[in-house]
Design a protein around this motif. Structure first.
Motif, PDB file in Angstrom:
ATOM      1  N   HIS A   1       0.808  -1.226   0.000  1.00 35.41           N
ATOM      2  CA  HIS A   1       0.000   0.000   0.000  1.00 35.41           C
ATOM      3  C   HIS A   1       0.835   1.266   0.000  1.00 35.41           C
ATOM      4  O   HIS A   1       0.594   2.192   0.778  1.00 35.41           O
ATOM      5  N   LEU A   2       1.829   1.309  -0.888  1.00 38.75           N
ATOM      6  CA  LEU A   2       2.557   2.572  -1.064  1.00 38.75           C
ATOM      7  C   LEU A   2       1.754   3.426  -2.046  1.00 38.75           C
ATOM      8  O   LEU A   2       1.011   2.893  -2.863  1.00 38.75           O
ATOM      9  N   ILE A   3       1.905   4.747  -1.945  1.00 40.31           N
ATOM     10  CA  ILE A   3       1.199   5.630  -2.879  1.00 40.31           C
ATOM     11  C   ILE A   3       2.099   5.825  -4.103  1.00 40.31           C
ATOM     12  O   ILE A   3       3.182   6.400  -4.007  1.00 40.31           O
ATOM     13  N   HIS A   4       1.628   5.290  -5.234  1.00 39.51           N
ATOM     14  CA  HIS A   4       2.501   5.252  -6.418  1.00 39.51           C
ATOM     15  C   HIS A   4       2.804   6.622  -6.995  1.00 39.51           C
ATOM     16  O   HIS A   4       3.788   6.792  -7.706  1.00 39.51           O
ATOM     17  N   ASP A   5       1.936   7.604  -6.700  1.00 38.41           N
ATOM     18  CA  ASP A   5       2.167   8.952  -7.230  1.00 38.41           C
ATOM     19  C   ASP A   5       3.277   9.681  -6.482  1.00 38.41           C
ATOM     20  O   ASP A   5       3.744  10.719  -6.941  1.00 38.41           O
ATOM     21  N   LEU A   6       3.642   9.163  -5.333  1.00 44.66           N
ATOM     22  CA  LEU A   6       4.632   9.871  -4.505  1.00 44.66           C
ATOM     23  C   LEU A   6       5.965   9.133  -4.498  1.00 44.66           C
ATOM     24  O   LEU A   6       6.011   7.905  -4.585  1.00 44.66           O
ATOM     25  N   ARG A   7       7.056   9.901  -4.336  1.00 41.08           N
ATOM     26  CA  ARG A   7       8.384   9.307  -4.254  1.00 41.08           C
ATOM     27  C   ARG A   7       8.517   8.540  -2.938  1.00 41.08           C
ATOM     28  O   ARG A   7       7.727   8.737  -2.011  1.00 41.08           O
TER      29      ARG A   7
ATOM     30  N   ASP B   1       8.582  10.732   0.110  1.00 42.40           N
ATOM     31  CA  ASP B   1       7.271  11.321   0.436  1.00 42.40           C
ATOM     32  C   ASP B   1       6.347  10.285   1.063  1.00 42.40           C
ATOM     33  O   ASP B   1       5.544  10.593   1.939  1.00 42.40           O
TER      34      ASP B   1
ATOM     35  N   TYR C   1      10.477   6.202  -7.413  1.00 41.72           N
ATOM     36  CA  TYR C   1       9.050   5.962  -7.192  1.00 41.72           C
ATOM     37  C   TYR C   1       8.863   4.485  -6.841  1.00 41.72           C
ATOM     38  O   TYR C   1       9.669   3.645  -7.268  1.00 41.72           O
TER      39      TYR C   1
END
Lengths: 221, 416
Positions: free
Chosen positions: A93-99, A102, A138
């Motif tokens: 569940h990492l946010i793919h839009d963020l590095r 982040d 990313y």
């Protein structure tokens, strides 16, 4: 540290009441590393969600640290989640839009922490999981094992009292799974972190200090 | 925190280029069309040329005559006799001008034919409308009464007929009569249809006086009062006169006359919801109709964007779950998504405004609307901002609300 007293959880669907957990009593001490085992659908995840304050028990009381949870109001509960609990999920569940950096900073965003301090803490957490060189990548540029390590860095960055890991090695091959397990063990030993881990894997469970077995919504001894 | 929301929003846009493009395209296209329409509308309702004192005038340009049974009806502009017998009796207006509808004519000048518009007016015409004279003057009451052959032309006609030379004191030939040009006025937009023409001459120069006996015909009347509030009563007085005291001297057995002294809005409304046997302009209905059109026009892309945004919930449900798990409150998430959608709408709005100005400029340059000019207008800019705000609220607010209230457990599982 963590205490569940007479906790039950039932779901109401189409006039049928499904009991997911019934009368759970559980204690986890400060610095303990415990695993929760049981067959699919036995209520492990529900138990973890209730410990993690993501879900509200139908009956009973949850105590995290010194706080007996008496209100599940959004304002109250989000603050507690933010400070006391770090989550590690099976599918990262990492946010793919963020590095990467982040992603790791995320829990600190919801506290009053300056951008500079956030960056420092996130870099320190990434150093602990051995990914300092990857801060500006990313998530999709990393392997599964690396992604889970980023997720662990995110879980520990805010120095929570308990780490909750929901099958953290479930999506990884045995080699990567072993690496993640070693990382959790080292966090436990070096930093005295309290960890509750749900797993299917008997071998992984045996590496923890205590195994809690759940069957049909109840703890079996 | 706001800076963080903005940075996150910016990153999301850059990472989801197609989604961002579709959204921006929808927003900017919708806004562009609305801006262009509202600018042209604004130009129509708030003219900048001779009709700029529109608040001080009411136009009577339509007359419906009918018998008792409504079985024989005649609808046209006003006859000169009808104006003399009825409209000139009105007490409310300070000045009443009589002028003809605009007619096309060909002027043979210096060996070539030029097609031009001609309007026949009285001398009051120059008092009730506010023309910008570049050189010369309008015709006086005396010149009008005597029926002197004088003419006022616009700048375009001066250039077409006389090139770079001044037209003043030059002769032009109209209907086999020779007129002396005494004034040149600035060009103005075709939407100012009451003033519109290329050449204006006194109607007292007409070859015959037959027109003075006609009840229906090619004439308009403009009512003027220096106080717009007083003028509001002019229509009441006129309708009262039509109902109770109308003089209809026609060979046919007409007994009833329907007409009105209208503002531009009322006139347009009456044209749209036309009922020839009524005095009602249905102004309220017309405004609701316009608002309804705008709402429908904005609703369609908004619903589309809501759909797009809601389907994005599925895609980003894991993000919502994670943020909630790590301590984001419902309000913080709501703010984050609203900032995202407002930022997107603002960028789309700016693009839309830029495009609408480009389009208006090219309409201006193409001559599609003759002599139209659409300079930067603060009022239209405010209207645009208002549209953007409403659009952002409709298309972003609901999905943001829905997204922020997701249960964290089900969000992490990837569904609502």
């Amino acid at each position: 540290m963590l205490e569940l007293n007479n906790v039950s959880k039932s779901f109401q669907t189409d006039r049928i009441e499904t009991i997911a957990l019934s009368d759970i009593n559980l204690q986890v001490k400060q610095g303990e590393f415990v695993s929760v085992m049981g067959p699919s659908g036995c209520g492990k995840s529900t138990l973890l969600n209730i410990i993690g304050l993501l879900d509200q028990p139908s009956e009973g009381v949850v105590t995290v640290g010194d706080n007996a949870i008496d209100s599940y109001e959004d304002k109250h509960i989000t603050g507690l989640r933010n400070e006391k609990i770090g989550f590690i999920f099976q599918s990262f569940h990492l946010i793919h839009d963020l590095r990467v950096i982040d992603n790791v900073e995320l829990p600190l965003l919801y506290r009053k922490v300056s951008a500079k301090k956030r960056k420092q803490l996130a870099e320190a957490a990434l150093a602990k999981v051995g990914l300092k060189a990857r801060t500006h990548h990313y998530p999709t540029q990393l392997s599964g094992g690396q992604q889970q390590r980023v997720a662990i860095a995110r879980a520990i960055v805010g120095k929570p009292e308990i780490l909750l890991a929901d099958e953290p090695t479930g999506n990884l091959d045995s080699h990567m799974g072993d690496e993640i397990m070693k990382l959790l063990e080292s966090l436990h030993q070096k930093e005295n972190t309290t960890i509750v881990m749900v797993t299917h894997d008997e071998a992984m469970a045996k590496r923890t200090e205590r195994i809690i077995r759940v069957f049909d919504g109840q703890i079996v001894h | 925190m706001l800076i963080n929301y903005l940075i996150t929003a910016w990153k999301v846009f850059l990472r989801r280029k197609f989604f961002t493009f579709i959204n921006l395209f929808g927003i900017s296209l919708t806004l562009m069309v609305l801006m262009v329409i509202s600018t042209i509308g604004e130009n129509y309702f708030y003219p900048k040329g001779p009709e700029k004192n529109i608040e001080n005038t009411r136009l009577i340009n339509r007359l419906v005559l009918t018998n008792k049974e409504h079985s024989d009806t005649n609808a046209s502009r006003l006859g000169y006799k009808f104006i003399k017998d009825n409209i000139l009796r009105l007490q409310t207006p300070e000045i009443i001008s009589i002028n003809s509808g605009t007619a096309g004519t060909a002027i043979f000048h210096q060996g070539r034919n030029t097609k031009l518009l001609v309007k026949k007016t009285d001398s009051n015409f120059w008092k009730v409308l506010d023309f910008n004279f570049l050189s010369g003057r309008s015709y006086s009451d005396e010149e009008f009464n005597k029926g002197e052959f004088v003419a006022v032309i616009n700048r375009r006609t001066e250039k077409e007929l006389f090139g770079e030379e001044s037209a003043i004191e030059k002769k032009i030939s109209l209907e086999n009569q020779s007129f002396t040009v005494i004034g040149v006025v600035e060009n103005f937009s075709i939407v100012e249809e009451v003033a519109l023409s290329d050449i204006w001459v006194p109607y007292t120069t007409n070859a015959t006086t037959d027109y003075q006996q006609e009840t229906s015909g090619p004439w308009n009347a403009i009512l003027y009062h220096s106080n717009p509030d007083v003028l509001k009563d002019a229509n009441k007085e006129y309708i009262n006169l039509l109902k109770n005291d109308v003089i209809l001297d026609t060979p046919r057995k007409y007994t009833k006359a329907y007409s009105g002294a209208y503002s531009k809005l009322e006139a347009l409304s009456r044209e749209t919801f036309y009922n020839e046997h009524s005095y009602d302009t249905h102004e309220g209905l017309f405004i609701s109709f316009l608002i309804g059109l705008v709402v429908i026009f904005m609703l369609l892309p908004s619903i589309n964007m809501i759909n797009l945004n809601v389907s994005r919930i599925m895609e980003r449900s894991s993000e919502i779950g994670v943020r909630k798990a790590f301590g984001a409150s419902t309000n913080q998430l709501l703010m984050q998504f609203i900032v995202e959608s407002v930022l997107l709408t603002l960028v789309g709005g700016v693009i839309g405004i830029i495009f609408s100005f480009l389009i208006l400029n090219s309409i201006e340059a193409s001559g599609l609307i003759r002599h139209a000019s659409f300079p930067f207008n603060f009022r239209v800019f405010l209207i645009g901002l208002f549209f953007i705000f409403i659009f952002g609220l409709i298309s972003g607010g609901y999905p943001a609300y829905k997204m922020s209230r997701m249960n964290p457990v089900s969000a992490l599982k990837g569904g609502i």
